[in-house]
Design an enzyme around this catalytic site. Structure first.
Site, PDB file in Angstrom:
ATOM      1  N   ASP A 221     -11.517   2.809   3.770  1.00 27.91           N
ATOM      2  CA  ASP A 221     -11.828   1.378   3.664  1.00 27.91           C
ATOM      3  C   ASP A 221     -13.341   1.147   3.607  1.00 27.91           C
ATOM      4  OD1 ASP A 221      -9.855  -0.487   3.329  1.00 27.91           O
ATOM      5  OD2 ASP A 221      -9.320  -0.605   5.455  1.00 27.91           O
TER       6      ASP A 221
ATOM      7  N   GLN B 246      -4.753  -1.546   9.398  1.00 23.87           N
ATOM      8  CA  GLN B 246      -4.633  -2.890   8.835  1.00 23.87           C
ATOM      9  C   GLN B 246      -5.198  -3.920   9.814  1.00 23.87           C
ATOM     10  OE1 GLN B 246      -3.376  -3.604   5.658  1.00 23.87           O
ATOM     11  NE2 GLN B 246      -4.128  -5.659   6.105  1.00 23.87           N
TER      12      GLN B 246
ATOM     13  N   LYS C 283       0.834  -1.201   0.000  1.00 26.10           N
ATOM     14  CA  LYS C 283       0.000   0.000   0.000  1.00 26.10           C
ATOM     15  C   LYS C 283       0.871   1.255   0.000  1.00 26.10           C
ATOM     16  CE  LYS C 283      -3.834  -2.456   2.037  1.00 26.10           C
ATOM     17  NZ  LYS C 283      -4.537  -2.943   3.225  1.00 26.10           N
TER      18      LYS C 283
END
Ligand code: NDP
Length: 283
Positions: free
Chosen positions: A119, A96, A52
């Protein structure tokens, strides 16, 4: 074969467009910023986070990394999220998952400002998706929709069968297909006669996590097959949830594993970060 949907190529094209938009935004003195928070040493999570960060840098997005020790307390993590929520340089916050057991994942996800929740996991953003007014759409299902768009699939009136009902893939992708006027069936582990359900579908979206459990012979001739599943078989081999070689003979378009949905997820994360920065620029 020309019925294979090349996720790598679609993802690369999207990243190229994002990089150009980022450049244009920088001329207005706005640099999109993504904060990536990793707690602990999980090797798979480390790999994802590194990917990422690299993708951000390549697209010209500012990447703000926070690699915290596994013993970080819930309150320390909440304090960091609070700082990132206030930080003007940050347009997106990604924590994460999974988090260590002593940290309540839901509490952390709900602490992220919905306007920086790239997200799309915050209940506010889930609600916006349900009501058909999304602010941020979760990256993997959003990637599936972009792939369908790039493949020229019009979902209006189509029978879509989604196999899997997780909050991160199955449910959101079903809602996104519904928003595009498909007739959607969601199957799961208690569904009776899965073969029959899949056999009706114009579009099959598999998000189960079981190697090749959806048999090629179940697929209707000419159906579109999107395989989200990533399953490790043996030491090195990755396979999807669909019996690929057999399904390839029947599908009008199908995603491979690897090289299908996988590369799309990070592209959509960058897309959401850019979208958030554009909203900031409009203020
Ligand atoms: P989950 O384990 O959260 O959900 C799996 C779903 O499959 C559940 O709804 C479960 O049903 C259903 N299921 C399990 N067994 C069966 C069965 N025999 N018949 C029908 N349905 C079944 O998985 P995720 O949604 O998180 O992920 C699914 C797959 O997608 C995984 O392989 C994962 O690695 C991959 N993935 C890939 C991504 C990417 O490419 N970027 C990102 C995210 C996921 P029930 O609810 O009844 O238990």
């Amino acid at each position: 074969m020309d019925n294979i949907i090349d996720g790598k190529a679609i993802a690369a094209a999207i990243r190229e467009e994002i990089a150009q938009d980022v450049e244009a935004l920088k001329t207005k003195c706005v640099t999109p910023g993504l904060a990536v928070v990793l707690v602990g040493e999980d090797p798979a999570s480390r790999v994802y986070v590194t990917m990422k960060e690299k993708a951000c840098t390549q697209a010209g997005i500012f990447s703000d990394e926070h690699k915290l020790p596994a013993e970080t307390s819930e309150s320390e993590l909440l304090a960091l999220i609070d700082r990132l929520n206030q930080d003007q340089r940050i347009d997106g916050i990604l924590v994460q998952l999974p988090l260590p057991d002593h940290i309540n994942e839901n509490k952390i996800l709900e602490a992220i400002s919905p306007t920086k929740d790239v997200d799309g996991f915050h209940p506010y953003n889930v609600g916006r998706l349900v009501t058909g007014t999304p602010l941020f759409q979760p990256c993997t299902p959003f990637g599936v929709m972009k792939m369908l768009e790039h493949t020229g699939v019009d979902l209006t009136g189509k029978e879509v069968v989604v196999v899997g009902r997780s909050n991160i893939v199955g449910k959101p992708v079903a809602l996104m297909c519904l928003a595009q006027h498909a007739t959607v069936t969601i199957c799961h582990s208690r569904t009776r006669n899965l073969a029959e359900q899949v056999g009706r579908a114009d579009v099959v979206i598999a998000a189960v996590g079981r190697p090749e459990m959806i048999k090629g012979e179940w697929i209707k001739e000419g159906a579109v097959v999107i395989d989200v599943g990533v399953n490790r078989v043996g030491e090195k081999k990755l396979v999807g949830d669909v019996e690929y070689q057999a399904a390839l003979q029947r599908a009008s378009a199908i995603t491979p594993v690897p090289g299908g949905v996988g590369p799309m997820t990070i592209s959509m994360l960058l897309y959401n970060t850019l979208l958030s920065a554009k909203r900031r620029a409009a203020l």
